[in-house]
Design a protein around this motif. Structure first.
Motif, mmCIF file in Angstrom:
data_model
loop_
_atom_site.group_PDB
_atom_site.id
_atom_site.type_symbol
_atom_site.label_atom_id
_atom_site.label_comp_id
_atom_site.label_asym_id
_atom_site.label_seq_id
_atom_site.Cartn_x
_atom_site.Cartn_y
_atom_site.Cartn_z
ATOM 1 N N ASP A 145 -92.134 -75.257 -52.780
ATOM 2 C CA ASP A 145 -90.745 -74.964 -52.435
ATOM 3 C C ASP A 145 -90.019 -76.179 -51.862
ATOM 4 O O ASP A 145 -88.814 -76.352 -52.089
ATOM 5 C CB ASP A 145 -90.682 -73.782 -51.455
ATOM 6 N N ALA A 160 -86.683 -77.662 -53.372
ATOM 7 C CA ALA A 160 -85.488 -77.856 -52.556
ATOM 8 C C ALA A 160 -84.913 -79.259 -52.741
ATOM 9 O O ALA A 160 -83.693 -79.440 -52.820
ATOM 10 C CB ALA A 160 -85.802 -77.597 -51.082
ATOM 11 N N THR A 205 -78.203 -75.783 -52.238
ATOM 12 C CA THR A 205 -79.352 -76.241 -51.448
ATOM 13 C C THR A 205 -79.568 -75.344 -50.243
ATOM 14 O O THR A 205 -80.699 -74.941 -49.933
ATOM 15 C CB THR A 205 -79.144 -77.697 -50.994
ATOM 16 N N LEU A 206 -78.481 -75.025 -49.554
ATOM 17 C CA LEU A 206 -78.577 -74.172 -48.365
ATOM 18 C C LEU A 206 -79.118 -72.792 -48.719
ATOM 19 O O LEU A 206 -79.962 -72.239 -48.000
ATOM 20 C CB LEU A 206 -77.201 -74.052 -47.710
ATOM 21 N N GLU A 207 -78.673 -72.251 -49.832
ATOM 22 C CA GLU A 207 -79.142 -70.924 -50.243
ATOM 23 C C GLU A 207 -80.629 -70.954 -50.578
ATOM 24 O O GLU A 207 -81.372 -70.036 -50.207
ATOM 25 C CB GLU A 207 -78.330 -70.422 -51.438
ATOM 26 N N GLU A 223 -82.814 -73.104 -49.415
ATOM 27 C CA GLU A 223 -83.536 -73.313 -48.158
ATOM 28 C C GLU A 223 -83.658 -72.013 -47.361
ATOM 29 O O GLU A 223 -84.718 -71.741 -46.770
ATOM 30 C CB GLU A 223 -82.817 -74.356 -47.310
ATOM 31 N N SER A 224 -82.598 -71.227 -47.320
ATOM 32 C CA SER A 224 -82.644 -69.994 -46.530
ATOM 33 C C SER A 224 -83.688 -69.035 -47.087
ATOM 34 O O SER A 224 -84.422 -68.379 -46.329
ATOM 35 C CB SER A 224 -81.273 -69.326 -46.491
ATOM 36 N N TRP A 225 -83.773 -68.990 -48.430
ATOM 37 C CA TRP A 225 -84.792 -68.131 -49.038
ATOM 38 C C TRP A 225 -86.188 -68.680 -48.765
ATOM 39 O O TRP A 225 -87.086 -67.949 -48.338
ATOM 40 C CB TRP A 225 -84.565 -68.030 -50.555
ATOM 41 N N GLN A 273 -87.253 -70.819 -46.485
ATOM 42 C CA GLN A 273 -87.643 -70.805 -45.077
ATOM 43 C C GLN A 273 -88.022 -69.397 -44.634
ATOM 44 O O GLN A 273 -89.000 -69.214 -43.897
ATOM 45 C CB GLN A 273 -86.526 -71.360 -44.203
ATOM 46 N N ALA A 274 -87.257 -68.416 -45.084
ATOM 47 C CA ALA A 274 -87.595 -67.032 -44.757
ATOM 48 C C ALA A 274 -88.965 -66.660 -45.315
ATOM 49 O O ALA A 274 -89.767 -65.984 -44.658
ATOM 50 C CB ALA A 274 -86.526 -66.091 -45.305
ATOM 51 N N SER A 275 -89.237 -67.123 -46.529
ATOM 52 C CA SER A 275 -90.536 -66.837 -47.151
ATOM 53 C C SER A 275 -91.664 -67.493 -46.373
ATOM 54 O O SER A 275 -92.687 -66.860 -46.084
ATOM 55 C CB SER A 275 -90.528 -67.324 -48.600
#
Length: 251
Positions: free
Chosen positions: A208, A212, A224-226, A228-230, A232-234
């Motif tokens: 990931d 990214a 990129t932010l979207e 990363e948010s997915w 990082q949550a994973s």
């Protein structure tokens, strides 16, 4: 005799061009074996990293020009273009790998050999390394993604100058300009050390992070932010970060 060797050490793969007498040039046999080797690594679920290098004094001296262009005058541009895409595909398959890839450039990487090194995520240069975009010196337009690779690494101004000059960067200059990551006396050993650290990461995390960076390369901050948010949550649900959180709670 095979011109490409593959070795696996617990998911840490090494791909070596093994035709040193011809400076590992990309002839038809090398092109076929290289593409097959990269696809073989892609088909290994347990693969964690890949180091690409060459035997002898050259990393890869580029395409076998007589074989590739010897009869060009008698062929159509469309026919040549289709054949060129087959050659490109042999090394551009590296870009589709989900694992981190490192080029250990111990000698000259010329033309298509430069592209092979640039198709890897990271380049480590040895004392005798050179990165040569010599296309214009032989009256040939750059191919195999070279223009994109150099603009991405150097910026448009430096890339244009290098391509028009048909120039080359030695290992130290390649590091200084950002085309290579670092200079090492033994680039293969340095690449394996780095690969071992990356192979120790959670495979999904390494994959990931690489993805990214690929999204960020497009220049789209929102995308990129979207991602990363997915991602990082994973990763936050994984055991490694949960162990860190547990230690903080105890402190």
């Amino acid at each position: 005799m095979s011109k490409v060797a593959l070795h696996n050490d617990g998911g840490q793969w090494t791909l070596t061009l093994t035709d040193p007498d011809r400076r590992n040039c990309l002839d038809e046999e090398m092109v076929r074996e290289l593409g097959e080797a990269v696809s073989a690594v892609a088909g290994q679920p347990a693969a964690r990293t890949l180091v690409v290098t060459g035997q002898g004094t050259a990393f890869c001296a580029g395409a076998d020009l007589p074989a590739l262009f010897g009869e060009a005058a008698g062929r159509s541009v469309g026919e040549l273009r289709g054949h060129l895409h087959n050659v490109y595909d042999s090394f551009l398959r590296l870009r589709a790998l989900k694992i981190p890839t490192i080029a250990a450039v111990q000698g000259a990487a010329v033309g298509a050999g430069l592209n092979l090194a640039m198709a890897c995520d990271v380049r480590i240069a040895g004392p005798r390394a050179s990165f040569a975009a010599t296309f214009s010196k032989i009256g040939l337009h750059p191919g195999g993604g070279c223009t994109w690779f150099l603009v991405d690494a150097l910026g448009p101004q430096k890339a244009l100058a290098l391509l028009l000059d048909g120039g080359a960067l030695d290992g130290a200059e390649a590091v200084r300009q950002g085309l290579a990551l670092e200079l090492a006396d033994d680039p293969v050993a340095a690449a394996h050390d780095k690969a071992a650290r990356w192979a120790a990461l959670d495979p999904a995390l390494a994959r990931d992070i690489k993805s990214a960076v690929g999204v960020a390369r497009s220049g789209d901050f929102g995308a990129t932010l979207e991602f990363e948010s997915w991602a990082q949550a994973s990763s936050a649900t994984g055991p490694a970060i949960q162990e860190v959180v547990a230690r903080f709670r105890k402190s």
